[in-house]
Design a protein around this motif. Structure first.
Motif, mmCIF file in Angstrom:
data_model
loop_
_atom_site.group_PDB
_atom_site.id
_atom_site.type_symbol
_atom_site.label_atom_id
_atom_site.label_comp_id
_atom_site.label_asym_id
_atom_site.label_seq_id
_atom_site.Cartn_x
_atom_site.Cartn_y
_atom_site.Cartn_z
ATOM 1 N N ALA A 89 11.325 2.440 -11.107
ATOM 2 C CA ALA A 89 10.538 3.527 -10.531
ATOM 3 C C ALA A 89 9.078 3.435 -10.964
ATOM 4 N N VAL A 90 8.855 3.151 -12.251
ATOM 5 C CA VAL A 90 7.476 3.003 -12.750
ATOM 6 C C VAL A 90 6.796 1.819 -12.088
ATOM 7 N N ARG A 91 7.509 0.698 -12.002
ATOM 8 C CA ARG A 91 6.925 -0.488 -11.372
ATOM 9 C C ARG A 91 6.519 -0.202 -9.926
ATOM 10 N N ARG A 92 7.414 0.447 -9.193
ATOM 11 C CA ARG A 92 7.110 0.731 -7.787
ATOM 12 C C ARG A 92 5.945 1.711 -7.676
ATOM 13 N N MET A 93 5.944 2.714 -8.504
ATOM 14 C CA MET A 93 4.894 3.744 -8.471
ATOM 15 C C MET A 93 3.517 3.126 -8.712
ATOM 16 N N LEU A 94 3.389 2.341 -9.763
ATOM 17 C CA LEU A 94 2.073 1.816 -10.123
ATOM 18 C C LEU A 94 1.637 0.682 -9.195
ATOM 19 N N THR A 95 2.575 -0.126 -8.754
ATOM 20 C CA THR A 95 2.225 -1.190 -7.814
ATOM 21 C C THR A 95 1.717 -0.605 -6.506
ATOM 22 N N PHE A 100 11.888 9.413 -4.211
ATOM 23 C CA PHE A 100 12.682 9.153 -5.412
ATOM 24 C C PHE A 100 11.848 8.535 -6.526
ATOM 25 N N TRP A 101 11.132 7.442 -6.238
ATOM 26 C CA TRP A 101 10.465 6.747 -7.337
ATOM 27 C C TRP A 101 9.284 7.509 -7.897
ATOM 28 N N ALA A 102 8.689 8.400 -7.138
ATOM 29 C CA ALA A 102 7.603 9.221 -7.699
ATOM 30 C C ALA A 102 8.132 10.215 -8.715
ATOM 31 N N ARG A 103 9.312 10.760 -8.483
ATOM 32 C CA ARG A 103 9.890 11.714 -9.425
ATOM 33 C C ARG A 103 10.296 11.044 -10.729
ATOM 34 N N PHE A 104 10.889 9.874 -10.634
ATOM 35 C CA PHE A 104 11.472 9.284 -11.838
ATOM 36 C C PHE A 104 10.592 8.218 -12.470
ATOM 37 N N ALA A 105 9.391 8.017 -11.927
ATOM 38 C CA ALA A 105 8.374 7.299 -12.686
ATOM 39 C C ALA A 105 7.790 8.210 -13.756
ATOM 40 N N GLN A 106 7.930 9.513 -13.561
ATOM 41 C CA GLN A 106 7.467 10.495 -14.530
ATOM 42 C C GLN A 106 8.544 10.701 -15.603
ATOM 43 N N PRO A 107 8.155 11.238 -16.760
ATOM 44 C CA PRO A 107 9.134 11.442 -17.826
ATOM 45 C C PRO A 107 10.256 12.385 -17.406
ATOM 46 N N CYS A 108 11.467 12.033 -17.789
ATOM 47 C CA CYS A 108 12.623 12.900 -17.585
ATOM 48 C C CYS A 108 13.448 12.867 -18.869
ATOM 49 N N GLN A 109 14.531 13.625 -18.883
ATOM 50 C CA GLN A 109 15.406 13.649 -20.057
ATOM 51 C C GLN A 109 16.845 13.446 -19.609
ATOM 52 N N VAL A 110 17.619 12.794 -20.433
ATOM 53 C CA VAL A 110 19.023 12.514 -20.127
ATOM 54 C C VAL A 110 19.889 13.555 -20.816
ATOM 55 N N LEU A 111 20.656 14.290 -20.040
ATOM 56 C CA LEU A 111 21.605 15.244 -20.614
ATOM 57 C C LEU A 111 22.945 14.578 -20.919
ATOM 58 N N TYR A 112 23.324 13.639 -20.062
ATOM 59 C CA TYR A 112 24.637 13.021 -20.229
ATOM 60 C C TYR A 112 24.626 11.656 -19.563
ATOM 61 N N VAL A 113 25.252 10.685 -20.187
ATOM 62 C CA VAL A 113 25.507 9.386 -19.571
ATOM 63 C C VAL A 113 26.901 8.956 -20.001
ATOM 64 N N ALA A 114 27.676 8.417 -19.069
ATOM 65 C CA ALA A 114 29.107 8.219 -19.299
ATOM 66 C C ALA A 114 29.412 7.110 -20.293
ATOM 67 N N ASP A 115 28.657 6.015 -20.244
ATOM 68 C CA ASP A 115 28.973 4.876 -21.109
ATOM 69 C C ASP A 115 27.748 3.986 -21.225
ATOM 70 N N ALA A 116 27.864 2.952 -22.046
ATOM 71 C CA ALA A 116 26.729 2.072 -22.308
ATOM 72 C C ALA A 116 26.297 1.309 -21.069
ATOM 73 N N GLY A 117 27.255 0.929 -20.232
ATOM 74 C CA GLY A 117 26.904 0.224 -19.004
ATOM 75 C C GLY A 117 26.061 1.082 -18.078
ATOM 76 N N THR A 118 26.447 2.339 -17.951
ATOM 77 C CA THR A 118 25.673 3.263 -17.125
ATOM 78 C C THR A 118 24.303 3.494 -17.740
ATOM 79 N N ALA A 119 24.240 3.569 -19.068
ATOM 80 C CA ALA A 119 22.955 3.762 -19.740
ATOM 81 C C ALA A 119 21.999 2.625 -19.426
ATOM 82 N N THR A 120 22.505 1.390 -19.456
ATOM 83 C CA THR A 120 21.665 0.237 -19.143
ATOM 84 C C THR A 120 21.175 0.296 -17.707
ATOM 85 N N ARG A 121 22.058 0.635 -16.773
ATOM 86 C CA ARG A 121 21.662 0.740 -15.368
ATOM 87 C C ARG A 121 20.616 1.828 -15.176
ATOM 88 N N LEU A 122 20.759 2.909 -15.916
ATOM 89 C CA LEU A 122 19.827 4.021 -15.792
ATOM 90 C C LEU A 122 18.430 3.636 -16.266
#
Length: 322
Positions: A167-173, A138-160
């Motif tokens: 993912a980046v922190r885990r990948m590089l560490t 999981f973290w190797a895929r999403f440490a790389q750039p991705c694009q958001v097609l849809y997010v339901a609300d601001a709370g979900t956006a923050t969690r995302l």
């Protein structure tokens, strides 16, 4: 260019802000869903997913080759849900399979001819996998750039955004473990990270793929590495040394490689029950990345789980995947 030593002037949330700005979710904003309006295929596929998962749909992420402008491929999506998923969309045995070995992978086609391969994961599980998993799937895929097609609300956006920063922190560490006790360049760190994670799965891409990915988005990868470096604690008395360069854990990557091969086989077996024409797709993808194709027999096409193993062994011996 080596990474600068950490300074107190760089706040720990810079990495999240950098990622949020990149994907259009800065400061918890929901985003404009512009990609769905600009790309008809993505728009129609999202509409079908919206019908299938209803109010349980929290976010849809686009990743992989399609984000890099390659159109001769199946679109890769991650579908994140929360709350009760309609039973018609996800039978009980598939819910159980997703808890045991996420993600479930499905194929979706629409009347316009657009098709996608999408992975289905509950949002809470997605957060946990990116933050805690030993294996890099999981973290190797999403440490790389991705694009958001849809997010339901601001709370979900923050969690995302927090998810992707983790993912980046885990990948590089993890990538830094076992590297020489010196300050590598951001490019060298990312190439090492990607090449290590590729070896932890059955992959058809060549060994050059990691360098190509980093070079394609070089400036952004540099920014990510610098923001991550700024979060790390100083090495007392030696501000120029790489943060945590002497950290132990050289056994972790060999262990991930062994565990990852087994997980890859298990996920392929599971996908045979959830992914339409998965055998044909797998052969196409192997040929696309490696240039190697072996024609299956009619029996192998009809019953791949029982009879296709000699074909995969032959592909492996030919170097089609590692």
């Amino acid at each position: 260019m080596a990474l600068p030593p950490p300074t107190d002037s760089v706040p720990s949330f810079e990495l999240a802000n950098l990622i949020g700005a990149r994907i259009g979710l800065a400061e918890g904003a929901v985003g404009s869903m512009a990609l769905l309006e600009q790309d008809e295929d993505l728009g129609t596929l999202f509409a079908a997913l919206r019908v299938r998962y209803g109010d349980s749909l929290r976010a849809v992420l686009l990743y992989g080759s399609y984000t890099r402008g390659e159109r001769d491929t199946l679109i890769d999506l991650y579908v994140l849900t929360e709350g009760p998923v309609p039973t018609a969309a996800l039978p009980h045995w598939q819910r159980f399979a997703n808890r045991i070995l996420a993600p479930n992978v499905y194929q979706l086609g629409v009347a316009t001819g657009a098709r996608c391969k999408y992975a289905l994961v509950p949002l809470a599980a997605f957060e946990r996998h990116l933050r805690e998993d030993f294996h890099s799937y999981f973290w190797a895929r999403f440490a790389q750039p991705c694009q958001v097609l849809y997010v339901a609300d601001a709370g979900t956006a923050t969690r995302l955004v927090v998810c992707l920063a983790n993912a980046v922190r885990r990948m590089l560490t993890e990538a830094q473990r076992g590297m020489p006790h010196c300050a590598p360049t951001p490019q060298a760190l990312w190439q090492h990270a990607l090449s290590q994670t590729y070896r932890c799965e059955l992959r058809a891409e060549s060994g050059l793929r990691a360098g190509q990915l980093v070079e394609r988005d070089h400036a952004y990868f540099v920014q990510l590495a610098q923001a991550w470096s700024a979060e790390q604690p100083r090495v007392e008395g030696n501000r120029s040394s790489w943060p945590l360069a002497a950290s132990p854990g050289g056994w972790r990557w060999p262990a991930r490689r062994l565990w990852g091969k087994a997980l890859s086989v298990a996920r392929l077996l599971k996908a045979a029950f959830t992914f339409n024409d998965g055998f044909e797709y797998l052969l196409w993808k192997i040929e696309r990345h490696s240039g190697i194709y072996v024609e299956p027999t009619p029996l192998q096409r009809r019953w791949p789980l029982l009879f296709a193993w000699p074909l995969f062994w032959r592909l492996y011996r030919l170097g089609a995947f590692r």
